[in-house]
Design a protein around this motif. Structure first.
Motif, PDB file in Angstrom:
ATOM      1  N   GLU A   9      38.109  -3.887 -19.701  1.00  0.00           N
ATOM      2  CA  GLU A   9      36.658  -3.795 -19.568  1.00  0.00           C
ATOM      3  C   GLU A   9      35.962  -5.131 -19.763  1.00  0.00           C
ATOM      4  OE1 GLU A   9      35.292  -0.518 -22.083  1.00  0.00           O
ATOM      5  OE2 GLU A   9      35.026   0.611 -20.218  1.00  0.00           O
ATOM      6  N   ASN A  10      36.603  -6.062 -20.490  1.00  0.00           N
ATOM      7  CA  ASN A  10      35.986  -7.371 -20.726  1.00  0.00           C
ATOM      8  C   ASN A  10      36.150  -8.310 -19.528  1.00  0.00           C
ATOM      9  OD1 ASN A  10      38.661  -8.209 -20.844  1.00  0.00           O
ATOM     10  ND2 ASN A  10      38.582  -8.914 -22.963  1.00  0.00           N
ATOM     11  N   GLY A  11      36.726  -7.836 -18.439  1.00  0.00           N
ATOM     12  CA  GLY A  11      36.894  -8.635 -17.230  1.00  0.00           C
ATOM     13  C   GLY A  11      38.221  -9.370 -17.153  1.00  0.00           C
ATOM     14  N   GLU A  12      38.980  -9.386 -18.229  1.00  0.00           N
ATOM     15  CA  GLU A  12      40.285 -10.038 -18.246  1.00  0.00           C
ATOM     16  C   GLU A  12      41.320  -9.166 -17.533  1.00  0.00           C
ATOM     17  OE1 GLU A  12      41.321 -13.001 -19.496  1.00  0.00           O
ATOM     18  OE2 GLU A  12      39.404 -13.597 -20.385  1.00  0.00           O
ATOM     19  N   THR A  13      42.328  -9.801 -16.960  1.00  0.00           N
ATOM     20  CA  THR A  13      43.417  -9.108 -16.292  1.00  0.00           C
ATOM     21  C   THR A  13      44.743  -9.671 -16.782  1.00  0.00           C
ATOM     22  OG1 THR A  13      42.087  -8.735 -14.310  1.00  0.00           O
ATOM     23  CG2 THR A  13      44.462  -8.560 -14.052  1.00  0.00           C
ATOM     24  N   VAL A  14      45.689  -8.786 -17.041  1.00  0.00           N
ATOM     25  CA  VAL A  14      47.045  -9.156 -17.417  1.00  0.00           C
ATOM     26  C   VAL A  14      47.943  -8.853 -16.227  1.00  0.00           C
ATOM     27  CG1 VAL A  14      48.971  -8.574 -18.952  1.00  0.00           C
ATOM     28  CG2 VAL A  14      46.660  -8.750 -19.873  1.00  0.00           C
ATOM     29  N   THR A  15      48.755  -9.821 -15.825  1.00  0.00           N
ATOM     30  CA  THR A  15      49.670  -9.646 -14.697  1.00  0.00           C
ATOM     31  C   THR A  15      51.034  -9.216 -15.214  1.00  0.00           C
ATOM     32  OG1 THR A  15      48.481 -11.394 -13.537  1.00  0.00           O
ATOM     33  CG2 THR A  15      50.625 -10.770 -12.653  1.00  0.00           C
ATOM     34  N   GLY A  84      55.910  -9.768 -25.138  1.00  0.00           N
ATOM     35  CA  GLY A  84      55.320  -9.586 -23.828  1.00  0.00           C
ATOM     36  C   GLY A  84      56.001  -8.566 -22.938  1.00  0.00           C
ATOM     37  N   TYR A  85      57.066  -7.934 -23.426  1.00  0.00           N
ATOM     38  CA  TYR A  85      57.775  -6.951 -22.613  1.00  0.00           C
ATOM     39  C   TYR A  85      57.140  -5.568 -22.748  1.00  0.00           C
ATOM     40  CZ  TYR A  85      61.542  -9.989 -21.023  1.00  0.00           C
ATOM     41  OH  TYR A  85      62.264 -10.958 -20.386  1.00  0.00           O
ATOM     42  N   MET A 124      49.044 -13.633 -21.525  1.00  0.00           N
ATOM     43  CA  MET A 124      49.497 -13.051 -22.792  1.00  0.00           C
ATOM     44  C   MET A 124      48.444 -13.238 -23.878  1.00  0.00           C
ATOM     45  SD  MET A 124      51.974 -11.273 -23.997  1.00  0.00           S
ATOM     46  CE  MET A 124      52.381 -10.725 -25.653  1.00  0.00           C
ATOM     47  N   ASP A 125      47.557 -14.218 -23.713  1.00  0.00           N
ATOM     48  CA  ASP A 125      46.460 -14.402 -24.673  1.00  0.00           C
ATOM     49  C   ASP A 125      45.585 -13.154 -24.747  1.00  0.00           C
ATOM     50  OD1 ASP A 125      47.347 -16.968 -25.168  1.00  0.00           O
ATOM     51  OD2 ASP A 125      45.762 -17.956 -24.027  1.00  0.00           O
ATOM     52  N   GLN A 126      45.358 -12.508 -23.603  1.00  0.00           N
ATOM     53  CA  GLN A 126      44.572 -11.264 -23.600  1.00  0.00           C
ATOM     54  C   GLN A 126      45.326 -10.168 -24.343  1.00  0.00           C
ATOM     55  OE1 GLN A 126      41.524 -10.200 -22.912  1.00  0.00           O
ATOM     56  NE2 GLN A 126      42.068  -8.082 -23.349  1.00  0.00           N
ATOM     57  N   VAL A 127      46.625 -10.077 -24.135  1.00  0.00           N
ATOM     58  CA  VAL A 127      47.424  -9.079 -24.867  1.00  0.00           C
ATOM     59  C   VAL A 127      47.283  -9.314 -26.364  1.00  0.00           C
ATOM     60  CG1 VAL A 127      49.757  -8.218 -25.309  1.00  0.00           C
ATOM     61  CG2 VAL A 127      49.046  -8.743 -22.971  1.00  0.00           C
TER      62      VAL A 127
END
Length: 145
Positions: A9-15, A84-85, A124-127
């Motif tokens: 929701e904050n606009g960030e995306t994790v690939t 990150g897994y 990964m910073d978003q995670v």
């Protein structure tokens, strides 16, 4: 190669990148749920710093699933629980369905118990910033050459 994303929701995306060669049924299940919109609007209901961020419960409490279970794919799966897994959550062998977790750090005690089926490849910073009740705005999976 299977790729994916979790948009917040904050606009960030994790690939994401998936491991269909090691956990074909788990990846297929996650892809199907994601592309049906099952995860859209759900939260990370369980966040334990240094351990995991867990989401995918339709009740946003950790006690729900998609209405069916899938078998664990741990036997012969060479993937281990690294930072990150992605891995499937379950309440016992062969009881997973929709809940999954992302590891904040290596967790070798989970190897052979939970199915590792993907990993974070970008942001990964978003995670690391995920807090309990953070919403997954959209989750999608696709094939990429």
């Amino acid at each position: 190669m299977k790729k994916g994303k979790i948009a917040f929701e904050n606009g960030e995306t994790v690939t994401l990148e998936f491991f269909p060669e090691d956990a074909p049924g788990t990846v297929k299940n996650f892809e199907s749920l994601a592309n049906e919109g099952f995860y859209d609007g759900l939260t990370f209901h369980r966040v334990i710093p240094g351990f995991v961020a867990q989401g995918g419960c339709p009740n946003n409490r950790g006690d729900g699933g998609p209405g069916y279970t899938i078998p664990c794919e741990t036997e012969g799966n060479p993937r281990t629980h690294e930072r990150g897994y992605l891995s499937m959550a379950h309440a016992g062998k062969d009881t997973g369905g929709s809940q999954f977790f992302i590891l904040f750090d290596q967790q070798p005690h989970l190897n052979g118990v939970h199915t590792v089926f993907g990993r974070v490849t970008d942001n990964m910073d978003q995670v690391d910033r995920i807090q309990a009740q953070d919403v997954m705005k959209e989750v999608r999976v696709w094939d990429e050459a």
